[in-house]
Design an enzyme around this catalytic site. Structure first.
Site, mmCIF file in Angstrom:
data_model
loop_
_atom_site.group_PDB
_atom_site.id
_atom_site.type_symbol
_atom_site.label_atom_id
_atom_site.label_comp_id
_atom_site.label_asym_id
_atom_site.label_seq_id
_atom_site.Cartn_x
_atom_site.Cartn_y
_atom_site.Cartn_z
ATOM 1 N N CYS A 39 -78.993 84.466 -32.568
ATOM 2 C CA CYS A 39 -80.195 85.285 -32.761
ATOM 3 C C CYS A 39 -80.047 86.661 -32.109
ATOM 4 O O CYS A 39 -79.326 86.843 -31.146
ATOM 5 C CB CYS A 39 -81.393 84.587 -32.127
ATOM 6 S SG CYS A 39 -81.719 82.964 -32.810
ATOM 7 N N TRP A 52 -80.845 82.869 -36.091
ATOM 8 C CA TRP A 52 -79.727 82.019 -36.519
ATOM 9 C C TRP A 52 -80.211 80.598 -36.294
ATOM 10 O O TRP A 52 -80.354 80.150 -35.155
ATOM 11 C CB TRP A 52 -78.486 82.331 -35.675
ATOM 12 C CG TRP A 52 -77.241 81.673 -36.155
ATOM 13 C CD1 TRP A 52 -76.441 82.065 -37.187
ATOM 14 C CD2 TRP A 52 -76.638 80.482 -35.612
ATOM 15 N NE1 TRP A 52 -75.379 81.210 -37.319
ATOM 16 C CE2 TRP A 52 -75.471 80.229 -36.368
ATOM 17 C CE3 TRP A 52 -76.952 79.637 -34.577
ATOM 18 C CZ2 TRP A 52 -74.633 79.147 -36.110
ATOM 19 C CZ3 TRP A 52 -76.117 78.559 -34.313
ATOM 20 C CH2 TRP A 52 -74.974 78.327 -35.086
ATOM 21 N N ASN A 69 -84.052 83.639 -28.204
ATOM 22 C CA ASN A 69 -82.652 83.314 -28.507
ATOM 23 C C ASN A 69 -82.264 82.210 -27.532
ATOM 24 O O ASN A 69 -82.346 82.383 -26.324
ATOM 25 C CB ASN A 69 -81.738 84.533 -28.315
ATOM 26 C CG ASN A 69 -80.275 84.178 -28.561
ATOM 27 O OD1 ASN A 69 -79.975 83.192 -29.242
ATOM 28 N ND2 ASN A 69 -79.361 84.932 -27.973
ATOM 29 N N GLY A 70 -81.857 81.057 -28.074
ATOM 30 C CA GLY A 70 -81.446 79.943 -27.210
ATOM 31 C C GLY A 70 -81.982 78.636 -27.758
ATOM 32 O O GLY A 70 -82.389 78.544 -28.912
ATOM 33 N N GLU A 124 -54.413 80.443 -35.943
ATOM 34 C CA GLU A 124 -55.295 81.623 -36.024
ATOM 35 C C GLU A 124 -55.341 82.131 -37.462
ATOM 36 O O GLU A 124 -56.403 82.490 -37.965
ATOM 37 C CB GLU A 124 -54.798 82.705 -35.078
ATOM 38 C CG GLU A 124 -55.553 84.014 -35.143
ATOM 39 C CD GLU A 124 -57.040 83.888 -34.867
ATOM 40 O OE1 GLU A 124 -57.474 82.853 -34.336
ATOM 41 O OE2 GLU A 124 -57.788 84.813 -35.208
ATOM 42 N N LYS A 158 -58.848 82.526 -39.573
ATOM 43 C CA LYS A 158 -59.253 83.806 -40.169
ATOM 44 C C LYS A 158 -59.565 83.631 -41.651
ATOM 45 O O LYS A 158 -60.590 84.072 -42.147
ATOM 46 C CB LYS A 158 -58.136 84.851 -40.016
ATOM 47 C CG LYS A 158 -58.018 85.490 -38.678
ATOM 48 C CD LYS A 158 -59.078 86.501 -38.376
ATOM 49 C CE LYS A 158 -60.180 86.099 -37.444
ATOM 50 N NZ LYS A 158 -60.078 85.224 -36.361
ATOM 51 N N GLU A 162 -62.780 81.343 -42.269
ATOM 52 C CA GLU A 162 -64.114 81.805 -41.867
ATOM 53 C C GLU A 162 -64.628 82.969 -42.714
ATOM 54 O O GLU A 162 -65.832 83.170 -42.778
ATOM 55 C CB GLU A 162 -64.157 82.152 -40.378
ATOM 56 C CG GLU A 162 -63.338 83.327 -39.956
ATOM 57 C CD GLU A 162 -63.520 83.616 -38.466
ATOM 58 O OE1 GLU A 162 -64.593 83.361 -37.917
ATOM 59 O OE2 GLU A 162 -62.560 84.101 -37.857
ATOM 60 N N HIS A 218 -44.567 64.023 -42.187
ATOM 61 C CA HIS A 218 -45.088 62.758 -41.622
ATOM 62 C C HIS A 218 -46.459 62.417 -42.202
ATOM 63 O O HIS A 218 -47.279 61.793 -41.534
ATOM 64 C CB HIS A 218 -45.136 62.877 -40.094
ATOM 65 C CG HIS A 218 -43.786 63.079 -39.493
ATOM 66 N ND1 HIS A 218 -42.863 62.064 -39.325
ATOM 67 C CD2 HIS A 218 -43.156 64.213 -39.093
ATOM 68 C CE1 HIS A 218 -41.743 62.548 -38.813
ATOM 69 N NE2 HIS A 218 -41.889 63.857 -38.651
HETATM 70 C C1 AGP Z 1 -63.120 84.022 -34.465
HETATM 71 O O1 AGP Z 1 -62.872 84.861 -35.580
HETATM 72 C C2 AGP Z 1 -64.557 83.639 -34.332
HETATM 73 N N1 AGP Z 1 -65.419 84.739 -34.364
HETATM 74 C C3 AGP Z 1 -64.777 82.669 -33.188
HETATM 75 O O2 AGP Z 1 -63.799 81.661 -33.246
HETATM 76 C C4 AGP Z 1 -64.733 83.291 -31.780
HETATM 77 O O3 AGP Z 1 -63.410 83.652 -31.450
HETATM 78 C C5 AGP Z 1 -65.207 82.230 -30.775
HETATM 79 O O4 AGP Z 1 -66.549 81.915 -31.101
HETATM 80 C C6 AGP Z 1 -65.128 82.674 -29.323
HETATM 81 O O5 AGP Z 1 -65.959 83.794 -29.137
HETATM 82 P P1 AGP Z 1 -65.797 84.623 -27.750
HETATM 83 O O6 AGP Z 1 -64.405 85.169 -27.747
HETATM 84 O O7 AGP Z 1 -66.854 85.676 -27.813
HETATM 85 O O8 AGP Z 1 -66.014 83.649 -26.624
#
Ligand code: AGP
Length: 605
Positions: free
Chosen positions: A2, A75, A99-100, A478, A482, A485, A501
């Site tokens: 949020c 969110w 937010n929370g 990674e 990428k 997401e 395997h």
């Molecule tokens: C990566 O592209 C994402 N946005 C997500 O995995 C992000 O790296 C993860 O939420 C950690 O966020 P931070 O580095 O702000 O702790």
């Protein structure tokens, strides 16, 4: 996560709030709303599932005379994406945004008989109802009493119907920053909504009641003691937080990598050797480290895994990389000889923060590698080594990843030097190799059109594999994240030697396999694995170094990176993977910067 914004002052609140919400969009959201205060009139509240620009259209007819209000991008955590569940929530005389997560909101409904007061499915409306329950005309009393009963993480902005031109705020864990400037007082989830009004700000201290008026901002403890949080200065400007002429924040941030790696590493090189003195990390702290534990999430965790791949073979110091959301419920075997490194771009990821707190309770030394100055993880660590990547707005982390690795490499090299694991000569060579990645990355960026063409093979894909060995395998994790997401392709990273395997059963004709082969000592083994998938019809896109190109018949496409030492090929190769994901998402017509369901900083569990 949020986004929150509040303003009271001498100028129109509606436009300021909605413009601020637009700057907070990158945090990830699914609905938005504002509440405006008018003299001797009830609050005007407009809140809608959908985009901020939709909200702006629905607010066109709202009277622009209001100079006090709150705004929110939601969110969803509790309750679906509906207008009713959007914030602000109004209960009785209390309007509130949040937010929370209020963990005990069900108990609160029962404890205060609120069933008849709450209409939405949200924990936030319950919070507003509890504050309203205690409100008899004194906002401070109502907030103090409510705090005695609420459990969870929150950043609240609150307005009371009969308290004109004032906004009240209080937080626990969830971030909030505030600033007073010529036209009034503003408070928000992060700096991107504030920096166009003020270059100085303060971080709202936890469990302090903040009162914003047009003339000033007061901060007091729950028992009424006045407080004066440290005044901080923004280390970047609004242009840095904007797109700079690029179509997407993500491309801008990919392109910034040479500059931000240089800006992060150079201040930590003294006489060709790594130095952390400017970060206040004295060699004495590093001398008696027996092991290192990295705690992080997502891309930050992947950076930690690359760090492990460097430190263990080179420094012979054990490194364990833990998924923060798992680690925090573990009983880690750590002690005062353990250096726990928390890696986080935002410095607000709740899982990483709680893992940090757990580590401190075990007596470990804690050092965080963080990009946002003054963030919670930075403030709660014993030591912090800031990355200087500048604001990373795109949800998909790119420059933060390579800058985190570069920073971790400097830290690892310093530890190795201090503990006598490597000579000064070896350390100088290491630092030289690290600086060499900067032109290597630039060369990849200059060659991005070829990468865009190579990405065409993914545009229609439903599934994809990323394979590699050693650091290439760690990097493939990674690459898969990428692509997943931002293109929504089901991408899976796999150790190249492990495919046979079981998982090779999923290799069908035409399935894209991105093979990463930069590690010379296992290069031939990886090529064998490529042949195994090729022979089953996979479409292989190979990423390797210029002098390692293979005959055409071995794979369908090859992308080459400049020759660098095996420990450093991750940098240019990572940029290739970032660009592959970017062009695939772009080619599929998706929202590159704000992919569905995701948030930039995950401040809820
Ligand atoms: C990566 O592209 C994402 N946005 C997500 O995995 C992000 O790296 C993860 O939420 C950690 O966020 P931070 O580095 O702000 O702790």
């Amino acid at each position: 996560m949020c986004g929150i914004i509040g303003f009271t002052g001498n100028i129109e609140a509606k436009k300021l709030l909605i413009d601020g919400l637009a700057r907070l969009e990158y945090r990830g959201y699914d609905s938005a709303g504002i509440a405006l205060q008018y003299k001797d009139q009830p609050f005007q509240i407009v809140k809608k599932a959908g985009k901020v620009e939709t909200l702006r259209q629905f607010c066109e007819d709202l009277d622009s005379s209001s100079t006090c209000g709150i705004g929110h991008t939601r969110w969803a955590t509790h309750g679906g994406v509906t207008d009713e569940n959007a914030h602000p929530h109004l209960v009785g005389r209390v309007a509130l945004i949040h937010n929370g997560i209020i963990e005990n909101y069900h108990e609160l409904i029962e404890k205060f008989n609120l069933e008849h007061m709450v209409k939405s499915e949200t924990d936030t409306e319950v919070a507003a109802a509890v504050i309203n329950h205690f409100y008899k005309g004194d906002p401070y009393y109502a907030i103090r009493q409510a705090m005695k009963h609420m459990i969870g993480s929150f950043a609240f902005c609150i307005m009371f119907q009969d308290v004109p031109d004032k906004i009240f705020a209080i937080r626990n864990v969830s971030p909030m920053v505030a600033a007073h400037f010529a036209d009034g007082s503003i408070i928000a989830s992060d700096l991107t909504a504030i920096i166009q009004y003020s270059q100085t700000y303060f971080i709202v201290p936890e469990y302090h009641i903040v009162t914003l008026t047009k003339d000033d901002i007061k901060v007091e403890t729950l028992d009424g003691q006045m407080a004066k949080p440290e005044s901080l200065t923004v280390s970047w400007n609004i242009e840095a937080a904007q797109k700079g002429g690029y179509e997407h924040y993500m491309m801008k941030e990919i392109m910034e990598q040479p500059e931000v790696i240089r800006g992060t590493v150079m201040p930590r090189i003294q006489d060709g050797l790594p130095s952390l003195l400017s970060d206040g990390v004295d060699d004495e702290i590093l001398k008696d480290i027996h092991e290192i534990r990295v705690i992080a999430c997502g891309t930050a965790m992947h950076a930690g895994m690359i760090f492990k791949s460097m430190v263990e073979p080179m420094m012979r110091i054990p490194v364990t990389v833990s998924i923060a959301s798992e680690y925090r419920y573990d009983s880690p075997i750590i002690d005062a000889h353990t250096l726990v490194i928390a890696v986080s771009q935002s410095g607000e990821t709740i899982d990483t923060l709680e893992a940090l707190r757990l580590s401190k309770s075990y007596g470990a030394k804690t050092l965080s590698v963080v990009n946002v100055k003054g963030s919670t993880i930075a403030r709660e660590s014993d030591y912090v080594v800031y990355t200087h990547a500048g604001p990373e707005i795109a949800v998909a982390s790119t420059k933060a990843y390579t800058v985190q690795i570069a920073t971790l490499y400097v830290i690892g090299c310093r530890i190795g030097l201090v503990k006598g694991c490597i000579s000064e000569e070896a350390a100088r060579k290491f630092i030289g190799d690290l600086l060499d990645v900067i032109p290597a990355i630039q060369q990849v960026l200059d060659n991005r059109e070829e990468i865009q063409n190579a990405s065409i093979c993914l545009l229609e894909a439903q599934d994809a594999f990323f394979i590699g060995r050693g650091i290439d395998y760690t990097l493939s994790l990674e690459g898969a994240l990428k692509l997943k997401e931002i293109s929504y392709i089901h991408a899976e990273a796999y150790a190249a030697g492990e495919l046979k395997h079981g998982t090779i059963a999923l290799i069908t004709p035409g399935i894209p396999v991105i093979a990463i082969a930069t590690q010379r000592k296992v290069f031939n083994k990886t090529i064998s694995n490529i042949k195994e998938v090729s022979s089953r019809g996979a479409y292989v896109l190979l990423i390797t170094e210029a002098d390692l190109r293979v005959p055409e018949e071995i794979c369908q496409q090859q992308l080459t990176i400049p020759e660098v030492d095996d420990l450093f090929s991750v940098f240019p190769a990572a940029v290739v993977l970032q660009l592959i994901a970017y062009y695939t998402s772009y080619g599929r017509g998706l929202d590159v910067d704000m992919p569905r369901n995701l948030a930039k900083s995950v401040t809820v569990e």
